[in-house]
Design a protein around this motif. Structure first.
Motif, PDB file in Angstrom:
ATOM      1  N   ALA A 166      85.369 -28.470 -31.628  1.00  0.00           N
ATOM      2  CA  ALA A 166      84.872 -29.703 -32.246  1.00  0.00           C
ATOM      3  C   ALA A 166      85.408 -30.931 -31.521  1.00  0.00           C
ATOM      4  O   ALA A 166      84.674 -31.901 -31.267  1.00  0.00           O
ATOM      5  N   PHE A 170      83.460 -33.845 -29.165  1.00  0.00           N
ATOM      6  CA  PHE A 170      83.500 -35.252 -29.567  1.00  0.00           C
ATOM      7  C   PHE A 170      84.027 -36.123 -28.433  1.00  0.00           C
ATOM      8  O   PHE A 170      83.470 -37.194 -28.145  1.00  0.00           O
ATOM      9  N   HIS A 175      76.619 -33.516 -28.398  1.00  0.00           N
ATOM     10  CA  HIS A 175      76.185 -33.022 -29.703  1.00  0.00           C
ATOM     11  C   HIS A 175      76.374 -31.509 -29.738  1.00  0.00           C
ATOM     12  O   HIS A 175      76.045 -30.804 -28.788  1.00  0.00           O
ATOM     13  N   PRO A 176      76.899 -30.974 -30.845  1.00  0.00           N
ATOM     14  CA  PRO A 176      77.188 -29.539 -30.900  1.00  0.00           C
ATOM     15  C   PRO A 176      75.965 -28.632 -30.758  1.00  0.00           C
ATOM     16  O   PRO A 176      76.107 -27.471 -30.375  1.00  0.00           O
ATOM     17  N   TRP A 262      81.163 -33.212 -36.400  1.00  0.00           N
ATOM     18  CA  TRP A 262      80.765 -34.119 -35.325  1.00  0.00           C
ATOM     19  C   TRP A 262      80.487 -35.515 -35.886  1.00  0.00           C
ATOM     20  O   TRP A 262      80.351 -35.708 -37.094  1.00  0.00           O
ATOM     21  N   GLN A 267      78.053 -38.722 -30.990  1.00  0.00           N
ATOM     22  CA  GLN A 267      77.490 -37.500 -30.404  1.00  0.00           C
ATOM     23  C   GLN A 267      76.015 -37.391 -30.788  1.00  0.00           C
ATOM     24  O   GLN A 267      75.632 -36.543 -31.571  1.00  0.00           O
TER      25      GLN A 267
END
Length: 269
Positions: A166, A170, A175-176, A262, A267
């Motif tokens: 995570a 960041f 973006h995850p 996030w 992000q």
């Protein structure tokens, strides 16, 4: 579950306290008794880690492999050893210290071939000198799977857990849900280098700190983080709290069965 820095920290501790001398290995609980007898009294050649796995290497065809899992812990104490308390899977007694292992997912004696098989199924570990980031990128760059999922796949990258994944995403505005093949080589090199630095610091201090100096509480005037995991972080377990950079509430959602954190502004999708 402990992240990779914890296992490397343990390996270094056990290397200092037990390696190079004969050690007593037993299983007060009894579940590891027959395996413990195979290494009891032998010289521990070295202790090392790969990802979330710990290895006590005793010699040809005799390595104790430990995976702490969710509940495993080592208790470390100076001699003299006291009477075992609770379900102690393995006790190691050296010249100056003793350690008790409780609740691991795995505690077993492996042959050299079996140890090699464990290493082979694990991805590169940012904390190991033999780690190959090219191998990680080769797997990531061909995948449509979200990068946040790939970073937790121990077959792709070993030792990274929910906090490091995570936080590193960041720190670099990723973006995850970005697919692995959406990560170009330049960005991957930056992510890998940052993971190496963050995780090495984790080994050194014994906790995960990911906040840059200019965003620390003593600089910004905010209250220090209070959490049983310790460490100053940007988004991990800060759901609904203001982002330390932009003030947007930190988001949290389920991703492949794990909580994912996030900042929607820092992000962007």
């Amino acid at each position: 579950m402990p992240e990779g820095h914890t296992l490397h920290r343990l390996a270094r501790l056990h290397q200092r306290r037990f390696a190079g001398k004969p050690v007593e290995v037993s299983s007060p609980q009894g579940r590891f008794a027959s395996s413990a007898s195979l290494v009891d009294g032998r010289v521990l050649k070295r202790a090392e880690a790969h990802g979330k796995h710990l290895f006590h290497v005793y010699g040809p065809d005799a390595t104790v492999h430990v995976h702490l899992g969710l509940y495993g812990t080592f208790d470390e104490h100076p001699l003299p050893a006291t009477t075992p308390v609770g379900q102690v899977r393995m006790r190691v007694v050296g010249g100056t210290h003793w350690a008790d292992l409780r609740g691991p997912t795995a505690c077993e004696v492996l042959t050299d071939v079996e140890v090699a098989a464990v290493h082979a199924r694990l991805g590169p570990d940012p904390l190991r000198r033999d780690a190959d980031p090219d191998l990680c990128f080769a797997r990531i760059s061909k995948s449509r799977t979200p990068i946040a999922v790939l970073l937790l796949d121990q077959k792709v990258l070993s030792g990274v857990g929910n906090v490091y994944r995570a936080e590193v995403l960041f720190r670099h505005g990723v973006h995850p849900l970005t697919p692995g093949r959406g990560i170009d080589r330049a960005l991957w090199d930056v992510l890998w280098t940052d993971l190496v630095l963050l995780m090495r610091d984790g080994v050194k201090v014994g906790r995960i700190d990911t906040v840059r100096p200019e965003h620390l509480p003593e600089v910004t005037g905010r209250a220090p983080r209070k959490d049983r995991h310790g460490g100053e972080v940007y988004v991990y377990r800060r759901t609904g709290m203001p982002c330390l950079l932009c003030g947007t509430p930190v988001a949290m959602g389920d991703l492949a069965g794990r909580n994912n954190y996030w900042c929607p502004t820092c992000q962007p999708g």
